[in-house]
Design a protein around this motif. Sequence first.
Motif, PDB file in Angstrom:
ATOM      1  N   LYS A  66       0.430  -1.052  -0.075  1.00 39.07           N
ATOM      2  CA  LYS A  66       0.124   0.270  -0.295  1.00 39.07           C
ATOM      3  C   LYS A  66       0.901   1.644   0.270  1.00 39.07           C
ATOM      4  O   LYS A  66       1.348   1.745   1.139  1.00 39.07           O
ATOM      5  N   GLU A  69      -2.615   5.885   1.525  1.00 38.80           N
ATOM      6  CA  GLU A  69      -4.300   6.638   1.875  1.00 38.80           C
ATOM      7  C   GLU A  69      -4.484   7.264   1.972  1.00 38.80           C
ATOM      8  O   GLU A  69      -4.048   8.496   2.563  1.00 38.80           O
ATOM      9  N   THR A  81       0.962 -12.607  -0.162  1.00 37.49           N
ATOM     10  CA  THR A  81      -0.245 -12.295   0.386  1.00 37.49           C
ATOM     11  C   THR A  81      -1.116 -13.556  -0.406  1.00 37.49           C
ATOM     12  O   THR A  81      -1.162 -13.346  -2.086  1.00 37.49           O
ATOM     13  N   GLU A  91      -9.895  -9.265  -1.892  1.00 40.10           N
ATOM     14  CA  GLU A  91      -9.485  -9.413  -0.223  1.00 40.10           C
ATOM     15  C   GLU A  91      -8.188 -10.369  -0.019  1.00 40.10           C
ATOM     16  O   GLU A  91      -7.575 -11.050  -1.387  1.00 40.10           O
ATOM     17  N   SER A 109     -11.310  -9.878   6.285  1.00 41.26           N
ATOM     18  CA  SER A 109     -10.270  -9.589   6.040  1.00 41.26           C
ATOM     19  C   SER A 109      -9.769  -8.237   5.638  1.00 41.26           C
ATOM     20  O   SER A 109     -10.788  -7.810   4.999  1.00 41.26           O
ATOM     21  N   GLU A 110      -8.136  -7.804   5.432  1.00 43.78           N
ATOM     22  CA  GLU A 110      -8.390  -6.551   4.629  1.00 43.78           C
ATOM     23  C   GLU A 110      -9.067  -7.050   2.815  1.00 43.78           C
ATOM     24  O   GLU A 110      -8.435  -7.873   2.357  1.00 43.78           O
ATOM     25  N   TYR A 111      -8.723  -5.640   2.213  1.00 39.71           N
ATOM     26  CA  TYR A 111     -10.055  -6.138   1.666  1.00 39.71           C
ATOM     27  C   TYR A 111      -9.864  -4.393   0.394  1.00 39.71           C
ATOM     28  O   TYR A 111      -9.805  -3.767   1.283  1.00 39.71           O
ATOM     29  N   ASN A 140      -7.438   5.572  -1.664  1.00 41.87           N
ATOM     30  CA  ASN A 140      -5.953   4.718  -1.504  1.00 41.87           C
ATOM     31  C   ASN A 140      -5.052   4.271  -2.589  1.00 41.87           C
ATOM     32  O   ASN A 140      -6.304   3.463  -4.254  1.00 41.87           O
TER      33      ASN A 140
END
Length: 440
Positions: A66, A69, A81, A91, A109-111, A140
């Motif tokens: 990432k 943000e 991942t 996801e 979960s993170e998505y 983002n």
Amino acid sequence: MRVKSANLQHDRLSQSKSMVLIDAAEVTKPISRHRRNHSQHYVTDNLINKSFLVNQNKEGILNKTKISEKGKKLRKSWMTTYVVLSEERLEFYKDAKELTANLKSGTKSEYIDLCGAQIEWTNEKSSRKNVFQITTESGNEFLLQSDADVTVQEWFCAIRNTIDSLGTVKPFSRLSVQKSASTEILHQGLELKEKKSEQRKSLVFKLNYSASDSSDRNKVKTRLKKFIIRRPSLKTLQEKGLIKDQVFGCHLETLCKRENATVPHFVRMCIEAVEKRGLDADGLYRVSGNLSTIQKLRFVVNQEEKLNLDDSQWEDIHVVTGALKMFFRELPDPLFPHSFFEQFVEAIKIPESNRQLKTLRALVILLPPCNRDTMKALFEHLRKIVFNTSTNLMSTQSLGIVFGPTLLGSESDSGNMAVCMVYQNQIVELMISEFDAIFC
């Protein structure tokens, strides 16, 4: 015998067409013979079939980081991942086991929300190969990568197709899909009609209110005008003691006149405190004191409260020197008045020493009494600091650098600032080193 009918040709066509259908859902789906039913369900049927064909789940391993943000740049931190592409989001899991565990427990979960997102290849934001970027609607930014060319191409195409199918609006829920197109149009028309009626009502209310209240507003305006005309002047309030002139930021002549002196009382107090307990302090006037304590001292002085610089809260001598520098820095007209700045600069340019000192002495005599006497008290104090340079490490040059821009300057910012600062420092240095020739 086989009886021919008018629908025979149509039946044969429908039979031959059904034999080449690929989608099993379309084979089993009954054909609607009614035009109204066909028009109502045409849009929703296409949406269901489109989502069925495009939004197929895809899973696999990718490298992810990432980098932004909500517009704020983040430091890149690549990590491997397990990625799952669903109908409207991407996801991320540590591995396939975590995916299974989350599905059983219902843990989120993170998505990445793909609705309204953008996807593009990028080679500038990473030294790795096969990198593409996903930018979400909220701002983002993510980078995804894989060393396998075929794998990353498949992922790019799958994600892009999902984003294109979603557009900028999230897909219909099951309940909304079941609604017919004609019902939705009807609801939209009713909502638009209600909004227009509410706007009309608010407009009528405003017009009635403004018409009925205009006389009251005129009365209020008249009363305010009378109050403003009758209000006391600043001089009257000062004479009654309701408004007091402050010490910091006040004109030097006004302050001295109010105190019936030619040197401000606060300046004398600071000089006495420094000479009493701080002449040997390292970096005197160069080292900054605690700003919050200096502001507190300034507040006490402005409120005309009883000030005792020997109090423990002012024990740091750099707080006292910082307050004194702030006093001179905030004078509306500097200690060396703006109108005299060019004359002092021309005097410091004179190459002959005797004529230079005579010119400076003549300029000092022409200064207003409060400026001249305050200047004399300050430079006499600075000369004492130079006498103790072996302990406080403050030479004439050091004091010139500190006090040059504080005590004098041009009213306009025209000219070379660096050259102007050199002259400021030289004037202060000469006033300290030749104190007796200029002031005595």
